[in-house]
Design a protein around this motif. Structure first.
Motif, PDB file in Angstrom:
ATOM      1  N   GLY A 351     -32.889 -37.772 -23.474  1.00 46.40           N
ATOM      2  CA  GLY A 351     -32.548 -37.908 -22.062  1.00 46.40           C
ATOM      3  C   GLY A 351     -33.628 -37.427 -21.133  1.00 46.40           C
ATOM      4  O   GLY A 351     -34.771 -37.190 -21.529  1.00 46.40           O
ATOM      5  N   ARG A 352     -33.278 -37.283 -19.881  1.00 50.64           N
ATOM      6  CA  ARG A 352     -34.215 -36.816 -18.878  1.00 50.64           C
ATOM      7  C   ARG A 352     -34.413 -35.305 -18.992  1.00 50.64           C
ATOM      8  O   ARG A 352     -33.611 -34.592 -19.586  1.00 50.64           O
ATOM      9  CB  ARG A 352     -33.680 -37.138 -17.470  1.00 50.64           C
ATOM     10  CG  ARG A 352     -33.623 -38.624 -17.152  1.00 50.64           C
ATOM     11  CD  ARG A 352     -32.992 -38.832 -15.796  1.00 50.64           C
ATOM     12  NE  ARG A 352     -33.782 -38.180 -14.758  1.00 50.64           N
ATOM     13  CZ  ARG A 352     -34.704 -38.810 -14.020  1.00 50.64           C
ATOM     14  NH1 ARG A 352     -34.951 -40.078 -14.219  1.00 50.64           N
ATOM     15  NH2 ARG A 352     -35.369 -38.164 -13.094  1.00 50.64           N
ATOM     16  N   VAL A 353     -35.501 -34.841 -18.406  1.00 50.50           N
ATOM     17  CA  VAL A 353     -35.727 -33.402 -18.293  1.00 50.50           C
ATOM     18  C   VAL A 353     -34.770 -32.866 -17.241  1.00 50.50           C
ATOM     19  O   VAL A 353     -34.827 -33.270 -16.077  1.00 50.50           O
ATOM     20  CB  VAL A 353     -37.184 -33.098 -17.903  1.00 50.50           C
ATOM     21  CG1 VAL A 353     -37.366 -31.617 -17.618  1.00 50.50           C
ATOM     22  CG2 VAL A 353     -38.130 -33.550 -19.005  1.00 50.50           C
ATOM     23  N   THR A 354     -33.875 -31.994 -17.651  1.00 54.23           N
ATOM     24  CA  THR A 354     -32.899 -31.447 -16.715  1.00 54.23           C
ATOM     25  C   THR A 354     -33.408 -30.144 -16.112  1.00 54.23           C
ATOM     26  O   THR A 354     -33.952 -29.302 -16.817  1.00 54.23           O
ATOM     27  CB  THR A 354     -31.552 -31.187 -17.414  1.00 54.23           C
ATOM     28  OG1 THR A 354     -31.748 -30.247 -18.481  1.00 54.23           O
ATOM     29  CG2 THR A 354     -30.997 -32.479 -17.986  1.00 54.23           C
ATOM     30  N   ASP A 355     -33.251 -30.017 -14.799  1.00 50.12           N
ATOM     31  CA  ASP A 355     -33.590 -28.782 -14.080  1.00 50.12           C
ATOM     32  C   ASP A 355     -35.030 -28.332 -14.334  1.00 50.12           C
ATOM     33  O   ASP A 355     -35.269 -27.239 -14.871  1.00 50.12           O
ATOM     34  CB  ASP A 355     -32.615 -27.674 -14.470  1.00 50.12           C
ATOM     35  CG  ASP A 355     -32.464 -26.632 -13.365  1.00 50.12           C
ATOM     36  OD1 ASP A 355     -33.306 -26.630 -12.439  1.00 50.12           O
ATOM     37  OD2 ASP A 355     -31.515 -25.843 -13.433  1.00 50.12           O
ATOM     38  N   PRO A 356     -36.017 -29.159 -13.960  1.00 52.34           N
ATOM     39  CA  PRO A 356     -37.414 -28.790 -14.238  1.00 52.34           C
ATOM     40  C   PRO A 356     -37.850 -27.484 -13.595  1.00 52.34           C
ATOM     41  O   PRO A 356     -38.658 -26.750 -14.173  1.00 52.34           O
ATOM     42  CB  PRO A 356     -38.202 -29.988 -13.696  1.00 52.34           C
ATOM     43  CG  PRO A 356     -37.287 -30.677 -12.754  1.00 52.34           C
ATOM     44  CD  PRO A 356     -35.912 -30.467 -13.281  1.00 52.34           C
TER      45      PRO A 356
END
Length: 390
Positions: A351-356
C-alpha cells in the motif's frame, strides 16, 4: 406520536452505526507483531571474529591507520576522508571524491587538472558497520558480515583493504591495482613509528602486512558504535524515550511495509533488491549493481538522519524524498531508472506510505548521540590528519 418517534430512533441508530463504521475505517492498520518485535535494540558492544580479537594496541594502530593518508597512493586520502565523524562517518555528498580531492564533506572538490572519476557510489557510514549481519535473534558472525552496496566483501577486515586498491578512492594513478597493497605496506615499513605499533599489536619479526593492516582497521572500526539512540533506550524499557509521534511513526513504518526489508536491530535484511533508483549523472555509465541486475543491498537505517544524501547513487536529498520514492502515489514514478522496468522492481509493500511525517520523526529517533567523534592531533607519517580535507 409513536409512529413518528420510531423512524427517528431508527435513523439515529443507523447514523450512529455509520459513524462507528467510518471511525473503524479511519483507524490505523495494526502493525505486524513479529516485524515490530524484530526491530530491537542494538547490543552495547560489537563482537570480533575469533582470529582478530580487539586489543588496546590493535585499536590504537587501527585508529592511526584510519586517519593516516599514508595508505593512499598520493598520500592525500585516508579512510576518514570519506568517513568523517563530522558527517556521521559518511561524507555528506552524492558520490565520494577520493583521489585528487580537496576539502571535507559538501566543500570537497577535485583539484585541477582532474583525471580521476567520482567514486561510483554513495559512501555508507562506518558507524555501527560492526553490527552488519546482526539478526533479529541476536546472532551474528563478524567473519562473514556483509559489506558494500554490492556485498563484494564479507567482514570489516576484508572491507577495509579494498578502497586502498581502488583508483578513485585511495590508490590514484601512482601504481596498478595489483600493486596497491604492497605499495602501501612498503610505505608503512619505511616509518619506524609504525614498526613499533605493529610489533606491539601483532608481535613477530615482520608484522607489517596487508592482512594486519586490515585487522587493525577492523578492530578500530568495531569501536565506532552508537547504541544509545532514543529508539534503543525505548526498546530497553524507557517508554519516555520516544515521543508520541515517533511511536506512531514506528507503527506506520511497519504497516507501510518498510520493515519487510529494513528489518531486525540494524534495520536491514542485508539482501539485494531491485528498486529502480535513478542513476547519478556524475557517473559516465549506468551503475548496474550486482550481476548487472540493478540490485543493491538494503542499507541500515541506523543514524540515517546524519547521512544524507540517500540511495546507492546519492540522488535523493532527504528522508521525505526517500518516502516519496517508495510511495507510487506521490513523488517519483514507480521506476526512476530507465534501465529498470516496473515489472523488474521488487514488490516492496502493498500500500501507500502512511503518515510520512511520523515515519520521518521515528527515523530521527534512530540517531545516537554518544559515539567517538575525536580526531587525532597527528598521525605517525606526519602527513595532514585525514588527508587533504582542509
Amino acid at each position: 406520536m409513536a409512529s413518528t418517534t420510531l423512524p427517528r430512533v431508527a435513523s439515529m441508530l443507523a447514523a450512529a452505526v455509520l459513524l462507528v463504521v467510518v471511525a473503524c475505517q479511519k483507524q490505523a492498520p495494526t502493525p505486524d507483531t513479529a516485524e515490530l518485535a524484530a526491530l530491537s535494540a542494538l547490543p552495547l558492544a560489537a563482537p570480533a571474529p575469533a582470529d582478530n580479537p580487539g586489543t588496546p594496541a590493535k585499536i590504537a594502530l587501527g585508529r592511526a591507520l584510519f586517519w593516516d593518508p599514508v595508505l593512499s597512493g598520493g598520500k592525500d586520502v585516508s579512510c576518514a576522508t570519506c568517513h568523517h565523524p563530522a558527517n556521521g562517518y559518511a561524507d555528506a555528498i552524492e558520490l565520494s571524491i577520493g583521489s585528487n580531492g580537496q576539502g571535507l564533506g559538501t566543500n570537497r572538490h577535485f583539484r585541477s587538472p582532474n583525471n580521476i572519476p567520482f567514486v561510483k557510489r554513495n559512501s555508507p557510514t562506518v558507524l555501527n558497520a560492526a553490527f552488519n549481519g546482526l539478526a533479529a535473534d541476536g546472532s551474528i558472525d563478524p567473519a562473514s558480515a556483509p559489506m558494500f552496496w554490492d556485498l563484494r566483501a564479507q567482514s570489516l577486515e576484508a572491507q577495509s583493504l579494498l578502497p586502498i586498491a581502488s583508483l578513485e578512492e585511495m590508490r590514484g594513478p601512482a601504481c596498478s591495482e595489483a600493486a596497491a597493497l604492497d605499495s602501501a605496506v612498503a610505505r608503512l615499513r619505511r616509518l619506524p613509528a609504525y614498526g613499533t605499533m605493529f610489533s606491539s599489536a601483532f608481535g613477530g619479526t615482520a608484522p607489517i602486512t596487508a592482512t594486519n593492516v586490515g585487522k587493525a582497521i577492523a578492530c578500530f572500526e568495531r569501536t565506532l558504535v552508537a547504541t544509545d539512540s532514543p529508539f534503543d533506550r525505548y526498546r530497553r524499557g524507557d517508554n519516555t524515550a520516544l515521543t508520541a509521534q515517533q511511536v506512531q511513526g514506528l507503527q506506520a513504518f511497519v504497516t507501510s511495509g518498510c520493515a519487510k526489508c529494513h528489518s531486525g536491530p540494524m534495520f536491514s535484511d542485508y539482501k539485494t533488491h531491485v528498486l529502480g533508483v535513478a542513476d547519478n549523472a556524475k557517473n559516465p555509465v549506468s551503475d548496474a549493481g550486482v550481476n548487472g541486475a540493478y540490485a543493491f543491498r538494503t542499507p541500515s537505517l541506523r543514524n540515517v538522519a546524519l547521512t544524507a544524501p540517500y540511495m546507492h547513487s546519492g540522488t535523493i536529498r532527504d528522508l521525505a524524498g526517500v518516502l516519496n520514492f517508495y510511495d507510487p502515489g506521490r513523488g517519483q514514478a514507480p521506476s526512476a531508472n530507465a534501465h529498470v522496468s516496473v515489472g523488474q522492481r521488487d514488490p516492496l509493500f502493498p500500500g501507500r506510505v502512511t503518515d510520512p511525517a511520523a515515519i520521518i520523526a521515528f527515523l530521527q529517533s534512530l540517531s545516537a548521540s554518544s559515539y567517538d567523534r575525536s580526531v587525532p592531533a597527528s598521525v605517525p607519517s606526519g602527513l595532514p590528519v585525514g588527508g587533504n580535507i582542509q
